[in-house]
Design an enzyme around this catalytic site. Structure first.
Site, mmCIF file in Angstrom:
data_model
loop_
_atom_site.group_PDB
_atom_site.id
_atom_site.type_symbol
_atom_site.label_atom_id
_atom_site.label_comp_id
_atom_site.label_asym_id
_atom_site.label_seq_id
_atom_site.Cartn_x
_atom_site.Cartn_y
_atom_site.Cartn_z
ATOM 1 C CG LEU B 33 -67.730 64.842 12.288
ATOM 2 C CD1 LEU B 33 -67.349 65.915 13.310
ATOM 3 C CD2 LEU B 33 -66.753 64.858 11.121
ATOM 4 C CG HIS B 37 -64.159 62.484 10.990
ATOM 5 N ND1 HIS B 37 -65.114 61.529 10.741
ATOM 6 C CD2 HIS B 37 -63.722 62.898 9.782
ATOM 7 C CE1 HIS B 37 -65.265 61.380 9.428
ATOM 8 N NE2 HIS B 37 -64.413 62.191 8.819
ATOM 9 C CD GLN B 61 -64.159 65.184 -1.715
ATOM 10 O OE1 GLN B 61 -63.819 66.330 -1.439
ATOM 11 N NE2 GLN B 61 -63.823 64.166 -0.948
ATOM 12 C CB SER B 186 -65.011 54.463 6.404
ATOM 13 O OG SER B 186 -65.670 55.050 5.289
#
Lengths: 284, 284
Positions: B33, B37, B61, B186
């Protein structure tokens, strides 16, 4: 009882029921309701405060050469039966209402459970079923959802979907309802001529014989299938799609000797009408 | 704040919250996080009575040659941040807990929205996202679910999924959070060397320039893309995957001249680290 046609109306009915703390039972159907459906609605009514019956001939579960257009549509009679059995809402949407986008969002259970039996000749069928049932689950937010054991493979597919996607509801599976003569109730029975109807009685008779064979100790699935196949073939109008046995749950390959619970399922054409029937073989 | 690892525990927490009539906010994350986030959790806390943060590096994914194993896992720090931002529950399940069957049940949005941009080089990515988000929606039963605009294509895909499957919740999309130097936050930024980090600043600078180009009246998408491409290529360490503009919503082909709302999205590799960033071009 209320008849609603739009997602917005259904959502409102469900929101009101939820706000009153009512438990919700959902009975997804394609209409042309018969006593099999009636037994589902009745059970939903007994076990829940608020019952939603959906009537939707779902195009995405029909193959290109199947009977989508011919499928019986009898909404007025359906509403009467649903009301009589205790439904609070009948939800009868249009295809455009249920599929609001040009491209679809699919819900698809993979693995043998969707590949064997009807999955072999109806490759997109169960994807259509799981997609529309997901939509209905999200709309009706049921505590319990009711399906018939007549569609035994659908039952196993939906159990897998509920398990994998963590739907917060209970699947309630109700026994097959039969005509007095033994024919499993189906909306497609209306397609049968009187002669075909009589011929189709071979299905329940053959499955009943298999049950007795199993009860007397037969545990060789190949032998049971051979006996059922021979029995159905004795009826000249019958055109067999499959006669097979799979392990429950999830239609795993049957063991030899058979152990636990197994599904003996048949799909047979009489004229242009394809009928399915099944029996669960298990020790008492 | 409670940390739970099993579906059963999460269901219990959610059931208690629901029984108390609390509204629920869900923040699905893959952990590691950061302030992006944090902004989602903060918003969830402001808009809901009860906040669930999921921390799950979702294997489905990731493509076969992607960074599943390397993806940063920092659960202890994640819990601290989540608690600080007002989370009530952190749900950190194992892959086996989230995927209980041998074969999967997939939820898949079809159409251009999943095929363009990242969908081209990451063909199973969005199927993994929509599948795991469906599971999380069904488990947490949120009134609102929070996602970042940083993953702009994911946002459009999830909007389609919610629309098509009738999830009874509101998607709340929060703005991109950037470092002081402009780099979009990110979890993958931790992969970057200091040199790569500096090089990657070309992304936000190029997008900002495109925004100004648009503001001064440029409506030719090809020209804007060409300018952004040239600008990114001026940075020798940048290896462009795509620089493209699509119409919003749903990433339809951009018109010439551009009208309405359009997404300018880029994916660029710096070393082995693939970064994405985007800006929405629209009239004020």
């Amino acid at each position: 009882m209320k008849l609603v046609h739009t997602v917005a109306e259904l959502r409102e009915e469900v929101a009101i029921a939820k706000s009153q703390g009512l438990s919700i039972g959902l009975v997804p159907t394609m209409g042309a309701l018969h006593e099999g459906h009636a037994s589902l609605i009745k059970a939903a009514n007994q076990e829940n405060d608020f019952v939603v019956v959906s009537v939707f001939v779902n195009p995405t579960q029909f193959g290109p050469n199947e009977d989508l257009d011919a499928y019986p549509r009898t909404l007025e009679a359906d509403c009467k039966l649903a009301e009589k059995m205790g439904a609070n809402v009948v939800f009868a949407p249009s295809p455009a209402e249920m599929y609001p986008s040009v491209d679809a969002t699919w819900v698809e259970v993979t693995g043998d459970v969707t590949k064997v039996l009807c999955g072999r000749t109806r490759p997109i069928h169960f994807r259509g079923v799981t997609t529309v049932v997901t939509k209905l689950f999200n709309l009706a937010q049921p505590d319990r959802a009711y399906f018939g054991q007549k569609d035994a493979q659908q039952v196993e597919v939906l159990k897998r979907m509920v398990k994998d996607l963590f739907f917060n509801l209970q699947l309630r599976i109700m026994p097959i309802v039969r005509e007095a003569d033994g024919l499993a109730k189906s909306s497609r029975n209306t397609y049968l001529s009187a002669e075909e109807h009589t011929a189709a009685l071979i299905l329940s008779r053959s499955l009943q014989a298999a049950k007795e064979q199993y009860a007397t100790g037969e545990r060789d699935a190949a032998k049971i299938c051979a006996a059922v196949t021979a029995s159905i073939k004795s009826e000249p109008m019958a055109n067999i799609d499959y006669v097979e046995i799979y392990g429950l749950p999830e239609l795993t390959p049957v063991t030899n000797p058979m152990v636990g619970s197994n599904l003996l399922a048949v799909a047979v054409k009489f004229g242009t009408t394809r009928l399915i029937d099944n029996v669960v073989l298990e020790d008492k």
